[in-house]
Design a protein around this motif. Sequence first.
Motif, PDB file in Angstrom:
ATOM      1  N   VAL A 239     -23.824 -16.072  -4.357  1.00 52.26           N
ATOM      2  CA  VAL A 239     -23.062 -17.156  -4.964  1.00 52.26           C
ATOM      3  C   VAL A 239     -22.773 -18.189  -3.880  1.00 52.26           C
ATOM      4  CG1 VAL A 239     -20.908 -17.819  -6.092  1.00 52.26           C
ATOM      5  CG2 VAL A 239     -22.032 -15.677  -6.721  1.00 52.26           C
ATOM      6  N   VAL A 240     -23.260 -19.402  -4.068  1.00 59.32           N
ATOM      7  CA  VAL A 240     -23.099 -20.474  -3.090  1.00 59.32           C
ATOM      8  C   VAL A 240     -22.089 -21.475  -3.618  1.00 59.32           C
ATOM      9  CG1 VAL A 240     -24.263 -22.325  -1.826  1.00 59.32           C
ATOM     10  CG2 VAL A 240     -25.457 -20.170  -2.273  1.00 59.32           C
ATOM     11  N   GLY A 241     -21.032 -21.709  -2.828  1.00 57.59           N
ATOM     12  CA  GLY A 241     -19.992 -22.656  -3.201  1.00 57.59           C
ATOM     13  C   GLY A 241     -19.930 -23.817  -2.237  1.00 57.59           C
ATOM     14  N   PHE A 246     -12.978 -23.379  -1.566  1.00 58.31           N
ATOM     15  CA  PHE A 246     -13.470 -22.973  -2.872  1.00 58.31           C
ATOM     16  C   PHE A 246     -13.741 -21.472  -2.906  1.00 58.31           C
ATOM     17  CE2 PHE A 246     -17.158 -21.980  -5.504  1.00 58.31           C
ATOM     18  CZ  PHE A 246     -16.791 -22.488  -6.736  1.00 58.31           C
ATOM     19  N   LEU A 247     -14.346 -20.936  -1.843  1.00 52.83           N
ATOM     20  CA  LEU A 247     -14.646 -19.503  -1.817  1.00 52.83           C
ATOM     21  C   LEU A 247     -13.376 -18.669  -1.848  1.00 52.83           C
ATOM     22  CD1 LEU A 247     -17.592 -19.335   0.742  1.00 52.83           C
ATOM     23  CD2 LEU A 247     -17.698 -19.427  -1.752  1.00 52.83           C
ATOM     24  N   ARG A 248     -12.342 -19.123  -1.154  1.00 55.58           N
ATOM     25  CA  ARG A 248     -11.059 -18.399  -1.210  1.00 55.58           C
ATOM     26  C   ARG A 248     -10.477 -18.465  -2.612  1.00 55.58           C
ATOM     27  NH1 ARG A 248     -10.571 -20.856   3.903  1.00 55.58           N
ATOM     28  NH2 ARG A 248      -9.387 -22.598   3.034  1.00 55.58           N
ATOM     29  N   TYR A 249     -10.693 -19.588  -3.283  1.00 55.15           N
ATOM     30  CA  TYR A 249     -10.170 -19.783  -4.638  1.00 55.15           C
ATOM     31  C   TYR A 249     -10.799 -18.800  -5.628  1.00 55.15           C
ATOM     32  CZ  TYR A 249      -9.315 -22.401  -9.008  1.00 55.15           C
ATOM     33  OH  TYR A 249      -8.960 -22.782 -10.276  1.00 55.15           O
ATOM     34  N   ILE A 250     -12.077 -18.489  -5.456  1.00 56.63           N
ATOM     35  CA  ILE A 250     -12.789 -17.646  -6.434  1.00 56.63           C
ATOM     36  C   ILE A 250     -12.923 -16.195  -5.989  1.00 56.63           C
ATOM     37  CG2 ILE A 250     -14.152 -19.637  -7.168  1.00 56.63           C
ATOM     38  CD1 ILE A 250     -16.559 -18.278  -5.709  1.00 56.63           C
ATOM     39  N   GLU A 251     -12.427 -15.850  -4.796  1.00 61.37           N
ATOM     40  CA  GLU A 251     -12.809 -14.582  -4.176  1.00 61.37           C
ATOM     41  C   GLU A 251     -12.416 -13.346  -4.980  1.00 61.37           C
ATOM     42  OE1 GLU A 251      -8.992 -14.530  -1.107  1.00 61.37           O
ATOM     43  OE2 GLU A 251     -11.024 -14.446  -0.338  1.00 61.37           O
ATOM     44  N   VAL A 263     -22.663 -11.615  -2.822  1.00 60.09           N
ATOM     45  CA  VAL A 263     -22.426 -12.257  -1.526  1.00 60.09           C
ATOM     46  C   VAL A 263     -22.023 -13.698  -1.802  1.00 60.09           C
ATOM     47  CG1 VAL A 263     -23.419 -12.893   0.699  1.00 60.09           C
ATOM     48  CG2 VAL A 263     -24.168 -10.791  -0.455  1.00 60.09           C
ATOM     49  N   ALA A 264     -20.844 -14.103  -1.345  1.00 59.20           N
ATOM     50  CA  ALA A 264     -20.362 -15.470  -1.542  1.00 59.20           C
ATOM     51  C   ALA A 264     -20.385 -16.206  -0.216  1.00 59.20           C
ATOM     52  CB  ALA A 264     -18.951 -15.462  -2.132  1.00 59.20           C
ATOM     53  N   SER A 265     -20.922 -17.426  -0.217  1.00 56.81           N
ATOM     54  CA  SER A 265     -21.039 -18.169   1.034  1.00 56.81           C
ATOM     55  C   SER A 265     -21.214 -19.646   0.740  1.00 56.81           C
ATOM     56  CB  SER A 265     -22.246 -17.660   1.841  1.00 56.81           C
ATOM     57  OG  SER A 265     -22.417 -18.394   3.035  1.00 56.81           O
ATOM     58  N   THR A 266     -20.888 -20.465   1.730  1.00 60.50           N
ATOM     59  CA  THR A 266     -21.325 -21.848   1.705  1.00 60.50           C
ATOM     60  C   THR A 266     -22.734 -21.885   2.286  1.00 60.50           C
ATOM     61  OG1 THR A 266     -20.293 -22.204   3.862  1.00 60.50           O
ATOM     62  CG2 THR A 266     -18.997 -22.793   1.917  1.00 60.50           C
ATOM     63  N   VAL A 523     -25.542 -21.206  -7.831  1.00 59.62           N
ATOM     64  CA  VAL A 523     -25.136 -22.347  -7.017  1.00 59.62           C
ATOM     65  C   VAL A 523     -24.138 -23.187  -7.802  1.00 59.62           C
ATOM     66  CG1 VAL A 523     -25.907 -24.287  -5.609  1.00 59.62           C
ATOM     67  CG2 VAL A 523     -27.457 -22.367  -6.033  1.00 59.62           C
ATOM     68  N   ASP A 524     -22.947 -23.347  -7.253  1.00 59.98           N
ATOM     69  CA  ASP A 524     -21.935 -24.193  -7.880  1.00 59.98           C
ATOM     70  C   ASP A 524     -21.873 -25.530  -7.140  1.00 59.98           C
ATOM     71  OD1 ASP A 524     -20.010 -24.993  -9.638  1.00 59.98           O
ATOM     72  OD2 ASP A 524     -18.400 -23.807  -8.782  1.00 59.98           O
ATOM     73  N   GLU A 525     -21.494 -26.591  -7.857  1.00 54.98           N
ATOM     74  CA  GLU A 525     -21.510 -27.948  -7.302  1.00 54.98           C
ATOM     75  C   GLU A 525     -22.892 -28.242  -6.706  1.00 54.98           C
ATOM     76  OE1 GLU A 525     -19.222 -29.935  -7.954  1.00 54.98           O
ATOM     77  OE2 GLU A 525     -17.456 -28.709  -8.357  1.00 54.98           O
ATOM     78  N   ALA A 526     -23.915 -27.858  -7.449  1.00 54.80           N
ATOM     79  CA  ALA A 526     -25.284 -27.910  -6.935  1.00 54.80           C
ATOM     80  C   ALA A 526     -25.773 -29.339  -6.733  1.00 54.80           C
ATOM     81  CB  ALA A 526     -26.224 -27.175  -7.897  1.00 54.80           C
ATOM     82  N   GLN A 527     -25.154 -30.299  -7.399  1.00 50.26           N
ATOM     83  CA  GLN A 527     -25.595 -31.688  -7.247  1.00 50.26           C
ATOM     84  C   GLN A 527     -25.371 -32.216  -5.833  1.00 50.26           C
ATOM     85  OE1 GLN A 527     -22.852 -30.799  -8.907  1.00 50.26           O
ATOM     86  NE2 GLN A 527     -21.189 -31.919  -7.919  1.00 50.26           N
TER      87      GLN A 527
END
Length: 732
Positions: A239-241, A246-251, A263-266, A523-527
Amino acid sequence: MSNSPRTTANAFRQEDSALHQEVTREQNTLDRLFARREILLDEVRSQLQQAGIDDSPEAAARITGLVRRRTELDRADSGLCFGRIEELNGVRLHIGRVGLPGEDDSADPLLVDWRAPIARKFYTATAARPQGLRSRRHIRTEGRAVLGVDDEAFDRHDRGGDLVGEAALLEALDARRTGAMGDVVATLQSEQDEVIRAPHGGCLVVQGGPGTGKTAVALHRAAYLLFTYPQLAERGVLVVGPSPTFLRYIEQVLPSLGETQVVASTVDRLLPGVDAKWSDDAQVAKIKGRAVWAVILRRVVEARSPVLTTVEVHHGEDLVSLDQEQVAEALAAARAAGTSHYDARAAFRLRMIDLLTRQVVEHSKQMLSTVEAGFEDVLSRVDAAMARGNDALPSRVDSDGVDVDGVATAADISALRQDLAHSGEVSAALDQLWPVLEPTRVLAELLSSPALLAEYAPELTPDQRSAIQKENTSDWSEQDVALLDEVADLVGTPSAVDTVGDSETLSDRAMADRTWTYGHVVVDEAQELSAMQWRMLVRRCPTRSFTVVGDVNQTESPGGSASWDTALEPSFGRRFRRGELTICYRTPHEIMERTGPVLAAAGSTVAPPRAVRSNGVQPWRRFVSEVSLRADTIGAVREMADRYRGGQIAVIGADSTCSQLRDFPEDVDAEVAILTPAESKGLEFDAVLIVEPHAVIAQRRGWNALYVAMTRCTQELGVLSSRPGPDELSWS
């Protein structure tokens, strides 16, 4: 006929009594479910103890599955059961966070997992399309207590509205924000469920405006895919944020849904060993994000290929040499495989060791042949010596690598290869011929050298090359990471997975290994991703199994795209499916109706989502003096804090504005976040105060940024400005 006061009171008492009975009934069900859960947990723990005795590969796989099930049951403590459906035939099914089987194999499940196909009706049935249901019930709980129930009876004469479980949904939307994202598994809507359960495979891109729940949908899709396709758990879901905030928000969302193979990461944290220190300015970020860097960097790496030359090394006292033709043969064989620089170099070294081994063996044979040719002369001299009574004869014959009969055994050749492979002189000669390439050094040399940039990056203008040139090459920007990853892929740096212990989690192992490939990528905020960042992500999922969510109306980053075709075609061609989330649940209608002029100023061609809730709170704007801006901001936040006690408030402004407003007084009775529009992406707050909107607009893609800021709140939007305008915000 009108009801008398006494009749009305009796009706209310009867209704309250009936509701109390239903709550009691659901409480008994919930008690039974928790008791069953405890039994299942005990069984899993016992099975884990037994499996721990066995060290076979089959046992290891079984332990992995048992650990996942234990974790799933443990984390289902909150919101274990949240719904019930009743079919026309009278069958009732309770829906929950995890599935709980009955007491024996033939019994119906006590609780149906929300991801199971049969549970889909809970999210998609409407009065117009009841799908064989008589009713749906939302069950509100806190811990192990049932607080209330909300029932929907499906009547074909009532066409219904847009929302599924409207009472439960609106209650969740009106609740105070906590600074952490909650799962929405109990209140998913039909169009959201359609995206979540879309078929696995290929790229699914979902356009969703603010408040449509696209982030929640993306995370719930990850949980659904892992449940439906268990094989994905072996490689995990990435999961890419957009940011660490943002990652702390969804963790906590995915663990609460029972999934741990995520696996969550920027995107800038995906290259092991590289820590990005900053983000480049807009001009440099846009240049570094261009796809042309794939061509530029390939040129740079290919230029580091070896130059043909002879090789001479010693083996013992003998000098062994390979001519240019033999070296060229080894190079051609290594490159023929079409592998990376690193793999080709490794193949080249093996080929060169083989050639050197052959040379040593051939040399030994030649030496022995020379000895045999002079053997008769040796014998005559021995005979003469014996005739003179000279007993000073040779006691032994030395042999180096080949038996005295001239035949090299397999053991001889193997030992000889090992000697050559571990020879410092041989390694030095091969390293000089084809040196090791370190990605950071390759990129650092390129970016620090005007001459190299001019030679290898002719596609860039002189001004562009000057803009990206850097003197300090010890630190890297977020945009540099994608370039480093491209070089690492071309060079083919080895996998680092062996450096991580078996006891580490999948996330630990995947993040330590540049070559790790995932089963699926969300991928979130993929734009916001640049072309080079897309290349980086596709390398981590060569099957191109992606769920891509975002809103091109909110594009802010210099390398981002204003259309999905532009963003995805370089990596996916035309092979991607489209979906859309059209309903805004978070932001009230009073605010969304004011965003039209702002989107028009941004040049948007995508319609904003339609708000389905109204709270009667009109957005407001105040003009203040520049001198009193900080004091007025604190005052406005205090007013909002009084109205939304226990909630979250955001002050959003340009970088320059935020720097003036840091460190709010401690007596402000609310959680206050000071954010730029980019930092607020994907987050939500009870109330938002935009400060100095003209400074936001003045930035690159400033109208898009203002749109982002306006749509972060669930209740109230305020604006403070020290100057009039723009006309797009001409509301009082």
